[in-house]
Design an enzyme around this catalytic site. Structure first.
Site, short mmCIF file in Angstrom:
data_model
loop_
_atom_site.label_atom_id
_atom_site.label_comp_id
_atom_site.label_asym_id
_atom_site.label_seq_id
_atom_site.Cartn_x
_atom_site.Cartn_y
_atom_site.Cartn_z
CG PHE A 166 -1.87 1.22 1.16
CD1 PHE A 166 -2.96 1.23 0.30
CD2 PHE A 166 -1.62 2.35 1.93
CE1 PHE A 166 -3.80 2.34 0.23
CE2 PHE A 166 -2.47 3.46 1.86
CZ PHE A 166 -3.55 3.45 1.00
CG ASP A 224 5.55 3.36 1.96
OD1 ASP A 224 5.55 3.92 3.08
OD2 ASP A 224 4.55 3.33 1.22
CE LYS A 278 -0.91 5.20 8.01
NZ LYS A 278 -0.55 4.76 6.66
#
Ligand SMILES: *Cc1c(COP(=O)(O)O)cnc(C)c1O
Length: 398
Positions: A139, A224, A253
């Site tokens: 993702f 990532d 995040k």
């Protein structure tokens, strides 16, 4: 102030329907707890999807925001921003990186990484080097570039044609990656541990083999770390547990302990390709978010958070394994630090719904994997409280 039910009715009228929202209206948070608009308390093992690593409203993050908000909120990246410079210094001093581009989200950080990888590779190896290999079940965000990089058909569905130049290989399969490399390949982009794809930890040695393959073919390696960076796996960055350094890393995040920020960290030689005018962001690294980032990173590095993450990760894993030994529909317990997944042979959604009713916030990915990403500040008692609630639910659904 409206009640929870009133807020939900109002939201249903004017908010885009992009999320299947639970009937919860959080209005206040502290540590591992949230309270809703009706005053009910919840134990939060989702932590804003691995954003609130320091717990809700960590006092040092709050103080940094309050102080900076009253001093200077935004100027422009046309000027020099001390808080941004400080945050870049902290990130580079504690990682492989030399230079940082700041943005506002994980998808944007990945966009920056993909643009930089293409630009560097074209300059270095010629115009035909632009393809990026990513993993199935990955993702990488919801922008057109992000969904193009994401190895999940359901994320791209309805938005085709996606950006050309991406191919996908099974995560953890080095032979498949070897086969996928072509003269057009410029980079490999992976999550060191897959989050949304079901908390998938690659086989030991896989990331080192990927690094060797990238070196042998002059490919850039992009990690990532939007979800698993910033302490989530027990090391500051997930790659550090494997001793495998990427060329580019993306963060977002948890980077500022709650407020929105994203960062792309790169080695000097590669970062050189981003000269003036090549990329940018109006808000990226603004004084307010960068000040929160500095505060959050200092807490992470100086207040024993990583040690707590490892200790509590062990405790949580032990307790989840104990449940596995009693419930045959628990297929596996996996993860690292405080990103743990419990794979079930039954649907996870009913468990998440029952948990919500009982004051526990959980999440389920790919239908059957319960994902546990509590604040890294969680303690033994909170983990045991969570397990007791979960145990009761599992006894009912099993
Ligand atoms: C959440 C996530 C993203 C996207 O981040 P946004 O801030 O929602 O754009 C990208 N990559 C990974 C691994 C993520 O977990």
């Amino acid at each position: 102030m409206s009640t929870a039910a009133e807020w939900i009715a109002r939201g249903n009228k004017h908010i885009a329907k992009t999320y299947g929202r639970y009937p919860l209206v959080p209005v206040r948070g502290e540590g591992c707890r949230l309270w809703d608009a009706d005053g009910k308390a919840y134990l939060d093992f989702l932590a804003g999807v691995a954003v609130n690593n320091l717990g809700h409203c960590h006092p040092k993050v709050v103080a940094a925001l309050q102080q900076q908000a009253a001093t200077l909120i935004h100027c422009s990246n046309f000027y020099n921003i001390p808080q941004q410079i400080e945050l870049a210094e902290i990130l580079c001093a504690n990682s492989f990186g030399d230079r940082v581009f700041f943005c506002n989200s994980g998808a944007e950080a990945n966009e920056a990484a993909l643009k930089l990888a293409r630009k560097y590779s074209k300059e270095k190896h010629g115009d035909n080097r632009f393809e990026v290999i990513t993993a199935l079940a990955s993702f990488h965000g919801r922008t057109i570039g992000g969904i193009s990089a994401t190895g999940q058909e359901k994320v791209r569905h309805g938005f085709e044609p996606v950006v050309p130049g991406f191919s996908y290989v099974p995560f953890g399969d080095i032979q498949a990656l070897k086969t996928a490399i072509s003269p057009a390949t410029c980079a490999v982009m992976l999550e060191p541990v897959q989050g949304e794809g079901g908390v998938n930890v690659p086989p030991a040695g896989y990331l080192a083999q990927v690094r060797e393959l990238c070196d042998a073919h002059n490919l850039l390696l992009i990690f990532d770390e939007v979800q698993v960076g910033c302490g989530r796996t027990g090391t500051l960055f997930a790659y550090q547990a494997e001793g495998v350094e990427p060329d580019i890393m993306t963060l977002a995040k948890a980077l500022a302990g709650g407020p929105p920020i994203g960062a792309m960290v790169a080695r000097e030689e590669i970062a050189e390709s981003f000269g003036p005018g090549t990329h940018g962001s109006t808000f990226g690294g603004n004084p307010l978010m960068a000040a929160a980032g500095v505060a959050a990173m200092k807490v992470l590095l100086e207040d024993g958070i990583l040690d707590n993450c490892l200790a509590m990760g062990d405790h949580l894993r032990d307790r989840l394994k104990e449940l596995q030994s009693r419930y045959p529909f628990i297929v596996a317990v996996r993860g690292r630090g405080l990103i743990l997944g419990m794979e079930l042979s039954i649907e996870g959604a009913p468990i998440v719904n029952k948990a919500l009713e009982r004051g526990l916030l959980l999440n389920c990915t790919v239908g059957k994997v319960l994902r546990f990403v509590p604040p890294l500040t969680v303690n033994n008692a909170e983990i045991d409280e969570m397990i007791e609630i979960l145990d009761g639910i599992l006894a009912e659904v099993g």
